[in-house]
Design an enzyme around this catalytic site. Structure first.
Site, PDB file in Angstrom:
ATOM      1  N   ARG A  55      -0.234  -2.573  -6.649  1.00 55.64           N
ATOM      2  CA  ARG A  55      -0.598  -3.622  -5.677  1.00 55.64           C
ATOM      3  C   ARG A  55      -1.575  -4.609  -6.321  1.00 55.64           C
ATOM      4  O   ARG A  55      -1.426  -5.827  -6.182  1.00 55.64           O
ATOM      5  CB  ARG A  55      -1.207  -2.964  -4.444  1.00 55.64           C
ATOM      6  CG  ARG A  55      -1.689  -3.911  -3.349  1.00 55.64           C
ATOM      7  CD  ARG A  55      -2.054  -3.058  -2.140  1.00 55.64           C
ATOM      8  NE  ARG A  55      -2.882  -3.750  -1.163  1.00 55.64           N
ATOM      9  CZ  ARG A  55      -2.412  -4.506  -0.181  1.00 55.64           C
ATOM     10  NH1 ARG A  55      -1.107  -4.691  -0.050  1.00 55.64           N
ATOM     11  NH2 ARG A  55      -3.225  -5.078   0.686  1.00 55.64           N
ATOM     12  N   ARG A  96       0.859  -1.169   0.000  1.00 49.65           N
ATOM     13  CA  ARG A  96       0.000   0.000   0.000  1.00 49.65           C
ATOM     14  C   ARG A  96       0.905   1.231   0.000  1.00 49.65           C
ATOM     15  O   ARG A  96       2.056   1.180   0.454  1.00 49.65           O
ATOM     16  CB  ARG A  96      -0.906   0.032   1.236  1.00 49.65           C
ATOM     17  CG  ARG A  96      -1.823  -1.181   1.390  1.00 49.65           C
ATOM     18  CD  ARG A  96      -2.624  -1.062   2.679  1.00 49.65           C
ATOM     19  NE  ARG A  96      -3.580  -2.152   2.863  1.00 49.65           N
ATOM     20  CZ  ARG A  96      -3.329  -3.251   3.561  1.00 49.65           C
ATOM     21  NH1 ARG A  96      -2.156  -3.403   4.167  1.00 49.65           N
ATOM     22  NH2 ARG A  96      -4.245  -4.197   3.680  1.00 49.65           N
ATOM     23  N   TYR A 133      -9.573 -10.988  -6.811  1.00 52.44           N
ATOM     24  CA  TYR A 133      -8.662 -11.226  -7.935  1.00 52.44           C
ATOM     25  C   TYR A 133      -9.043 -12.462  -8.730  1.00 52.44           C
ATOM     26  O   TYR A 133      -8.628 -12.615  -9.878  1.00 52.44           O
ATOM     27  CB  TYR A 133      -7.225 -11.340  -7.424  1.00 52.44           C
ATOM     28  CG  TYR A 133      -6.756 -10.062  -6.783  1.00 52.44           C
ATOM     29  CD1 TYR A 133      -6.421  -8.961  -7.555  1.00 52.44           C
ATOM     30  CD2 TYR A 133      -6.698  -9.929  -5.397  1.00 52.44           C
ATOM     31  CE1 TYR A 133      -6.029  -7.763  -6.974  1.00 52.44           C
ATOM     32  CE2 TYR A 133      -6.308  -8.747  -4.809  1.00 52.44           C
ATOM     33  CZ  TYR A 133      -5.973  -7.669  -5.595  1.00 52.44           C
ATOM     34  OH  TYR A 133      -5.605  -6.489  -5.014  1.00 52.44           O
ATOM     35  N   HIS A 166      -1.955   2.198  -5.795  1.00 57.12           N
ATOM     36  CA  HIS A 166      -2.674   0.951  -5.512  1.00 57.12           C
ATOM     37  C   HIS A 166      -2.772   0.060  -6.755  1.00 57.12           C
ATOM     38  O   HIS A 166      -2.951  -1.156  -6.629  1.00 57.12           O
ATOM     39  CB  HIS A 166      -4.074   1.275  -4.983  1.00 57.12           C
ATOM     40  CG  HIS A 166      -4.499   0.398  -3.847  1.00 57.12           C
ATOM     41  ND1 HIS A 166      -3.895   0.444  -2.603  1.00 57.12           N
ATOM     42  CD2 HIS A 166      -5.447  -0.567  -3.755  1.00 57.12           C
ATOM     43  CE1 HIS A 166      -4.472  -0.443  -1.814  1.00 57.12           C
ATOM     44  NE2 HIS A 166      -5.411  -1.070  -2.479  1.00 57.12           N
TER      45      HIS A 166
END
Length: 298
Positions: A247, A148, A279, A244
């Site tokens: 990430r 993050r 995901y 982000h």
């Protein structure tokens, strides 16, 4: 009870009792401060104790009519938390937000960069400038470790365990986790430390922070956003990206290449596997390949 006192006590409760980070505390109190500002601007003389559901509905409608359902849902959630605190501390006997419905937002899939797009962004960094070497180490660390932005700017030299192949990351709620770091990323961080950082006049109390600005102070979150925004503009990237995004790309690329979802959860620092499971929806082609490879009835 005055609003300023209530908000101050609420922030203290979130930090001390709940153990939330400063960023999380600011996010929670932001919604209550917005409510207080609205009441002041409209000359509505209601305290945290006397405000009613009708007052809150009027406020929510006023500030939310031009925003997305997700933003409205976050606002209502923040207010619910604040009034739950007042009930918990016996300032109120009821929560006026209890019957206010949160709009359905659906599940937003995160934006993801391709490996080629990430390479293009890194290749666009101007290494002729000292900050270029730093920025390359920053992007490599974001993508290689799935951090993050708050974790990145707070990363310290004392958190680096390069010989063991890990870095110690302090995440949400000050929870710590060890994340593997690739040899390539170790190399770029080491170049930055040995060739750039060592020449910066470091300010007191900033000696241990890894990534510094030219004045020798810890980088801000806003600066990381600016670096990435400028790189995207440099390569004319037609995607809206942020720190982000790296990430998300980290997790997606690991999953696409066969990584275990539970391992990804641990590296991302998600407290629940449900958060990581988003995901699984990103690449249907990958899921089809898993079935074709491993199912006995393929």
């Amino acid at each position: 009870m005055k609003w300023k006192n209530a908000i101050h006590d609420y922030a203290f409760y979130l930090k001390i009792e709940k153990g939330l980070s400063e960023n999380s505390v600011n996010n929670y109190t932001f919604d209550v401060e917005k409510l207080h500002k609205y009441l002041t601007e409209h000359n509505i003389n209601k305290s945290p104790i006397s405000i009613s559901e009708e007052d809150l509905l009027q406020f929510i409608y006023s500030v939310s009519k031009d925003v997305q359902p997700r933003t409205q849902a976050r606002l209502i959630s923040g207010l619910k938390s604040f009034f739950n605190y007042l009930v918990f501390e016996d300032y109120r006997t009821d929560n006026p937000t209890e019957l206010i419905e949160t709009p359905k937002t659906g599940r937003k899939l995160p934006d993801v960069l391709s490996e080629q797009e990430i390479d293009n962004l890194i290749n666009a960094i101007d290494l002729s400038k000292p900050e270029g070497t730093r920025n390359k180490a920053i992007i490599e660390t974001l993508y290689s470790c799935g951090l993050r932005v708050s974790e990145l700017v707070n990363l310290r030299i004392s958190d680096l365990y390069f010989e063991e192949g890990f870095i110690n990351v302090t995440g949400k709620g000050n929870k710590q986790r060890f994340v593997p770091i690739a040899d390539t990323t170790v190399k770029y961080i080491s170049i930055y430390r040995n060739e750039i950082r060592c020449h910066i006049p470091i300010q007191p109390k900033h000696e241990d922070f890894l990534f510094l600005n030219r004045r020798g102070r810890q980088l801000t979150r806003a600066m990381i956003f600016t670096i990435i925004k400028n790189l995207a503009k440099e390569i004319n990237l037609q995607k809206k990206i942020s720190p982000h995004t790296f990430r998300h790309s980290f997790a997606t690329h690991l999953l696409e290449n066969g990584a275990n979802l539970r391992a990804i959860q641990q590296m991302l620092g998600h407290s629940s596997i449900t958060t990581t499971e988003v995901y699984m929806h990103l690449d249907r082609k990958h899921l089809t390949e898993v079935i074709n490879t491993f199912h006995p009835r393929k």
